[in-house]
Design an enzyme around this catalytic site. Structure first.
Site, PDB file in Angstrom:
ATOM      1  N   VAL A  14      13.409   8.481  10.534  1.00 31.13           N
ATOM      2  CA  VAL A  14      11.490   8.812  11.932  1.00 31.13           C
ATOM      3  C   VAL A  14      12.540   8.714  13.051  1.00 31.13           C
ATOM      4  O   VAL A  14      12.286   9.383  13.598  1.00 31.13           O
ATOM      5  CB  VAL A  14      11.196   7.618  11.375  1.00 31.13           C
ATOM      6  N   GLU A 129       0.775   2.974  15.748  1.00 34.02           N
ATOM      7  CA  GLU A 129      -0.155   4.024  15.346  1.00 34.02           C
ATOM      8  C   GLU A 129       0.794   4.383  14.084  1.00 34.02           C
ATOM      9  O   GLU A 129       0.121   4.556  12.548  1.00 34.02           O
ATOM     10  CB  GLU A 129      -0.380   4.750  15.693  1.00 34.02           C
ATOM     11  N   GLY A 187      12.204  13.208   1.455  1.00 35.77           N
ATOM     12  CA  GLY A 187      12.047  12.039   2.648  1.00 35.77           C
ATOM     13  C   GLY A 187      11.067  11.563   2.617  1.00 35.77           C
ATOM     14  O   GLY A 187      10.169  10.601   3.950  1.00 35.77           O
ATOM     15  N   GLU A 190      10.709   5.199   0.352  1.00 36.83           N
ATOM     16  CA  GLU A 190      10.968   4.303   0.988  1.00 36.83           C
ATOM     17  C   GLU A 190      11.738   4.563   1.276  1.00 36.83           C
ATOM     18  O   GLU A 190      12.296   4.445  -0.324  1.00 36.83           O
ATOM     19  CB  GLU A 190       9.649   3.205   0.396  1.00 36.83           C
ATOM     20  N   ASP A 201       3.357  -0.202  -0.874  1.00 36.30           N
ATOM     21  CA  ASP A 201       3.967   0.104   0.109  1.00 36.30           C
ATOM     22  C   ASP A 201       2.404   0.220   1.045  1.00 36.30           C
ATOM     23  O   ASP A 201       1.598  -0.104   2.705  1.00 36.30           O
ATOM     24  CB  ASP A 201       4.412   1.649   0.596  1.00 36.30           C
ATOM     25  N   LYS A 205       0.278  -1.273   4.449  1.00 39.12           N
ATOM     26  CA  LYS A 205      -1.126  -0.122   4.920  1.00 39.12           C
ATOM     27  C   LYS A 205      -2.245  -0.609   5.439  1.00 39.12           C
ATOM     28  O   LYS A 205      -3.169  -0.686   5.777  1.00 39.12           O
ATOM     29  CB  LYS A 205      -1.084   1.193   4.719  1.00 39.12           C
TER      30      LYS A 205
END
Ligand code: HSE
Length: 415
Positions: A14, A129, A187, A190, A201, A205
């Site tokens: 990222v 975000e 990719g 996690e 995960d 969220k």
């Protein structure tokens, strides 16, 4: 021309995309808004590692403290994937008077209240975000509009890895482990992919969404979760024969129990001919149902470096144009969730028996059968909505044995 000094902690998939994105987008920022983002400092574990994104060596450091202490850094982007260390860095960045943007849902799910309050009390921006649904500007849409419309449900696919895996397992009959290693290679997963597979995960969220959009004072621990490991290839195929697809669902729905919410993450069948049923691979999709302004549906790329970095970049632009602390929000009372016995869903089962006889028997017991398919000695069927206790015992009685497989069913189901 004004500059926005950016510091990064973490430059993995990222972070590297954020650096690349800053270089690509700066001309548009400059032309439209008269501000340019400039990467001033980047903390990485290994400064000697070869990197695809172009960064002068002088920018790299092995010490996050260098980013936090650099007076030319206005905003710190935290993209490490770590939890307690990341929380500490974010707190220290805010204490040093820097805005913060993060992609770490695990930190937000656990510490969102304290972090937002810290930012608010200092008048600093806190962008998150990128923590939910990657490239879909979901949190912004919820925060800046839909929260006012009386949200009764937020439901959809929030984990790209498991969606990718279930799609490839169903369509290409890939074994679970192969599908997982391909998701890792792409990719999406996690660093510890068991967080994707177990539902952790997506639970993080959903906790972030529930806090932000529903003002529920919850963490990921308040979200009921089931992973996808037990989903059998045979049921992926049978679901399609019944007109459904198995998706990794995350649901926050106002419960039939007054003042409470169902918060849950689990695999579920959804109708093939529905917006969620038509999505595939790593796509995310979220349906938001409101009391006063109807339903909204958002979809897009939910996992991977580029979509997540896009969300980080949108938060950076927000910091550049409208810096300032998050608003104070009155939270609901605690103990706002119901237990899994009170979840109301449709039900998919695979049982022994004869489809026509089972259908008749179930209808006599007031259980609506939406679809049924006979395969050998077994029947796969989908029922109408009810709690598990209102449907499963009747199914067991009708077929003479407990269901061999049971999954929940979501979405608009009718006979
Ligand atoms: N592992 C996550 C997913 C990455 O698969 O959705 C994006 O948050």
């Amino acid at each position: 021309m004004r500059e926005l000094g950016v510091g990064l902690i973490g430059c993995g998939v990222v972070g590297a995309e954020v650096v690349r994105g800053i270089a690509e987008d700066r001309e548009v920022w400059a032309r439209r808004y008269g501000v340019v983002p400039v990467v001033r400092r980047v903390a990485v574990r290994d400064t000697s590692k070869r990197r695809e994104c172009k960064l002068p060596l002088s920018v790299l450091t092995a010490h996050p403290e260098d980013v936090l202490a650099d007076p030319s850094v206005d905003v710190v982007v935290e993209a490490t994937g770590r939890v307690e260390e990341a929380r500490n860095w974010m707190e220290r960045a805010l204490d040093a008077g820097k805005h913060v943007v993060t992609a770490s849902k695990a930190v937000l799910a656990r510490h969102m209240g304290e972090l937002l309050e810290r930012a608010r009390s200092r008048g600093l921006s806190f962008g998150y975000e990128a923590t939910v649904a990657g490239g879909i500007p979901l949190l912004r849409a919820l925060r800046e509009g839909l929260v006012a419309y009386g949200i009764t449900e937020v439901a959809g696919i929030l984990n790209g890895t498991t969606h990718y895996m279930l799609t490839r397992m169903e369509q290409e009959r890939l074994p679970f482990e192969t599908a997982l290693s391909e998701a890792q290679r792409a990719g999406f997963a996690e660093p510890d992919p068991s967080e994707d597979v177990s539902g952790e995960d997506a639970a993080c969220k959903l906790a972030v969404v529930s806090r932000m959009a529903l003002a529920l004072p919850v963490t990921q621990r308040d979200v009921y979760k089931e992973g996808i490991r037990d989903v059998k290839p045979r049921d992926l195929r049978l679901a399609v024969k019944l007109g459904f697809r198995v998706k990794p669902m995350a649901v926050a729905r106002r419960s039939a129990v007054e003042g409470k919410w169902e918060l849950r993450v689990h695999p579920a069948l959804v109708p093939i001919e529905s917006p969620l049923g038509r999505l595939a691979l790593e796509e995310n999709g979220i349906r938001v149902t409101t009391e006063r302004r109807g339903d909204y549906f958002f979809s897009g790329r939910g996992a991977g470096g580029a979509p997540t970095a896009g969300a980080v970049l949108s938060d950076l632009l927000e910091v550049a144009l409208r810096p300032g602390g998050p608003p104070a929000v009155e939270m609901a009372d605690s103990a706002s969730t119901v237990s899994s016995e009170q979840f109301v869903t449709g039900h998919y089962v695979r049982v022994a028996g004869d489809a026509a006889r089972l259908r008749k028997d179930l209808e006599e017991r007031d259980i609506q059968v939406i679809a049924a398919h006979q395969e050998g000695q077994e029947v796969a069927l989908v029922t109408g909505r009810g709690t598990p206790a209102s449907v499963l015992p009747a199914l067991a009685a009708a077929s003479g044995e407990a269901p061999r497989v049971w999954l929940r069913v979501e979405g608009d189901i009718s006979a």
